[in-house]
Design a protein around this motif. Structure first.
Motif, PDB file in Angstrom:
ATOM      1  N   LYS A   2       6.682   2.274   0.375  1.00 34.55           N
ATOM      2  CA  LYS A   2       5.858   2.653   1.521  1.00 34.55           C
ATOM      3  C   LYS A   2       5.501   4.128   1.428  1.00 34.55           C
ATOM      4  CE  LYS A   2       7.868  -0.824   4.482  1.00 34.55           C
ATOM      5  NZ  LYS A   2       8.703  -1.098   5.648  1.00 34.55           N
ATOM      6  N   LYS A   3       4.351   4.465   1.998  1.00 38.99           N
ATOM      7  CA  LYS A   3       3.841   5.834   1.907  1.00 38.99           C
ATOM      8  C   LYS A   3       4.848   6.842   2.442  1.00 38.99           C
ATOM      9  CE  LYS A   3      -0.276   8.568   2.690  1.00 38.99           C
ATOM     10  NZ  LYS A   3      -1.672   8.548   3.105  1.00 38.99           N
ATOM     11  N   TYR A  23       1.088   6.142  -6.083  1.00 36.35           N
ATOM     12  CA  TYR A  23       0.545   5.037  -5.303  1.00 36.35           C
ATOM     13  C   TYR A  23       1.628   4.530  -4.375  1.00 36.35           C
ATOM     14  CZ  TYR A  23      -3.541   4.994  -8.262  1.00 36.35           C
ATOM     15  OH  TYR A  23      -4.685   5.354  -8.911  1.00 36.35           O
ATOM     16  N   VAL A  25       2.158   2.048  -0.420  1.00 36.38           N
ATOM     17  CA  VAL A  25       1.576   1.089   0.514  1.00 36.38           C
ATOM     18  C   VAL A  25       1.546   1.735   1.900  1.00 36.38           C
ATOM     19  CG1 VAL A  25       1.837  -1.197   1.545  1.00 36.38           C
ATOM     20  CG2 VAL A  25       2.473  -0.832  -0.845  1.00 36.38           C
ATOM     21  N   ASP A  26       0.374   1.707   2.542  1.00 35.61           N
ATOM     22  CA  ASP A  26       0.263   2.306   3.881  1.00 35.61           C
ATOM     23  C   ASP A  26       0.727   1.332   4.959  1.00 35.61           C
ATOM     24  OD1 ASP A  26      -1.830   0.516   4.346  1.00 35.61           O
ATOM     25  OD2 ASP A  26      -3.406   2.029   4.137  1.00 35.61           O
ATOM     26  N   GLU A  27       0.582   1.732   6.196  1.00 39.42           N
ATOM     27  CA  GLU A  27       1.067   0.929   7.327  1.00 39.42           C
ATOM     28  C   GLU A  27       0.336  -0.406   7.470  1.00 39.42           C
ATOM     29  OE1 GLU A  27      -1.993   3.859   8.394  1.00 39.42           O
ATOM     30  OE2 GLU A  27       0.021   4.173   7.669  1.00 39.42           O
ATOM     31  N   ASN A  28      -0.815  -0.560   6.833  1.00 39.27           N
ATOM     32  CA  ASN A  28      -1.580  -1.805   6.869  1.00 39.27           C
ATOM     33  C   ASN A  28      -1.313  -2.694   5.657  1.00 39.27           C
ATOM     34  OD1 ASN A  28      -2.887  -0.946   9.258  1.00 39.27           O
ATOM     35  ND2 ASN A  28      -4.384   0.191   8.032  1.00 39.27           N
ATOM     36  N   GLY A  29      -0.381  -2.261   4.784  1.00 41.35           N
ATOM     37  CA  GLY A  29      -0.052  -3.024   3.593  1.00 41.35           C
ATOM     38  C   GLY A  29      -1.044  -2.838   2.452  1.00 41.35           C
ATOM     39  N   GLU A  30      -1.923  -1.861   2.587  1.00 43.01           N
ATOM     40  CA  GLU A  30      -2.928  -1.567   1.563  1.00 43.01           C
ATOM     41  C   GLU A  30      -2.416  -0.470   0.627  1.00 43.01           C
ATOM     42  OE1 GLU A  30      -5.983  -3.109   1.366  1.00 43.01           O
ATOM     43  OE2 GLU A  30      -5.391  -4.386   3.042  1.00 43.01           O
ATOM     44  N   TYR A  31      -2.795  -0.573  -0.647  1.00 44.32           N
ATOM     45  CA  TYR A  31      -2.439   0.493  -1.590  1.00 44.32           C
ATOM     46  C   TYR A  31      -3.250   1.739  -1.283  1.00 44.32           C
ATOM     47  CZ  TYR A  31       0.481  -2.406  -4.531  1.00 44.32           C
ATOM     48  OH  TYR A  31       1.507  -3.191  -5.001  1.00 44.32           O
ATOM     49  N   THR A  32      -2.564   2.858  -1.335  1.00 48.80           N
ATOM     50  CA  THR A  32      -3.194   4.147  -1.104  1.00 48.80           C
ATOM     51  C   THR A  32      -2.493   5.176  -1.984  1.00 48.80           C
ATOM     52  OG1 THR A  32      -3.861   5.750   0.601  1.00 48.80           O
ATOM     53  CG2 THR A  32      -1.678   4.741   0.849  1.00 48.80           C
TER      54      THR A  32
END
Length: 132
Positions: A2-3, A23, A25-32
């Protein structure tokens, strides 16, 4: 990871005001992407690798001073190259570069070959010939 879990350990990056891009995972489960100042296991591994490189440089320098190898090997180590990389930059066979490591062969190299090595290492021919 997680980020908010991206490591922020102390490292050489932190002291130079650099951050590594990772890389996460943000709070929406998207890679960032996220920045990290370091991660202890990676810092230890990098420190060990740098120490090993410094030892190889010192050993090569001592071999040059003992007339056991030519300055080409020292400069190769100093510039973090290996035989394949140096041969590729010089445009000659690996066996030829390795042969040029011999002090007796190095002393007989022509000015064109010496200049080629000097250019690769970013030194003058005189600096190439005389490791201090």
């Amino acid at each position: 990871m997680k980020k908010e879990e991206v490591p922020q350990d102390k490292s050489n990056l932190e002291s130079a005001n650099f951050k590594e891009l990772c890389y996460a995972v943000d709070e929406n489960g998207e890679y960032t992407t996220a920045h990290s100042t370091g991660w202890d296991p990676k810092t230890i591994a990098l420190d060990n690798a740098i120490r090993e490189i410094e030892e190889r440089i010192a050993e090569a320098k001592q071999r040059v001073l003992n007339n056991e190898t030519s300055p080409i090997e020292y400069y190769m180590e100093l510039h973090k190259m290996d035989l394949s990389v140096l041969a590729s930059y010089a445009g000659i066979w690996k066996w030829k570069v390795k042969r040029d490591f011999k002090p007796s062969v190095f002393k007989k190299l022509n000015s064109k070959t010496l200049q080629k090595y000097a250019d690769i290492f970013g030194v003058t021919v005189e600096e190439l010939k005389h490791v201090q």
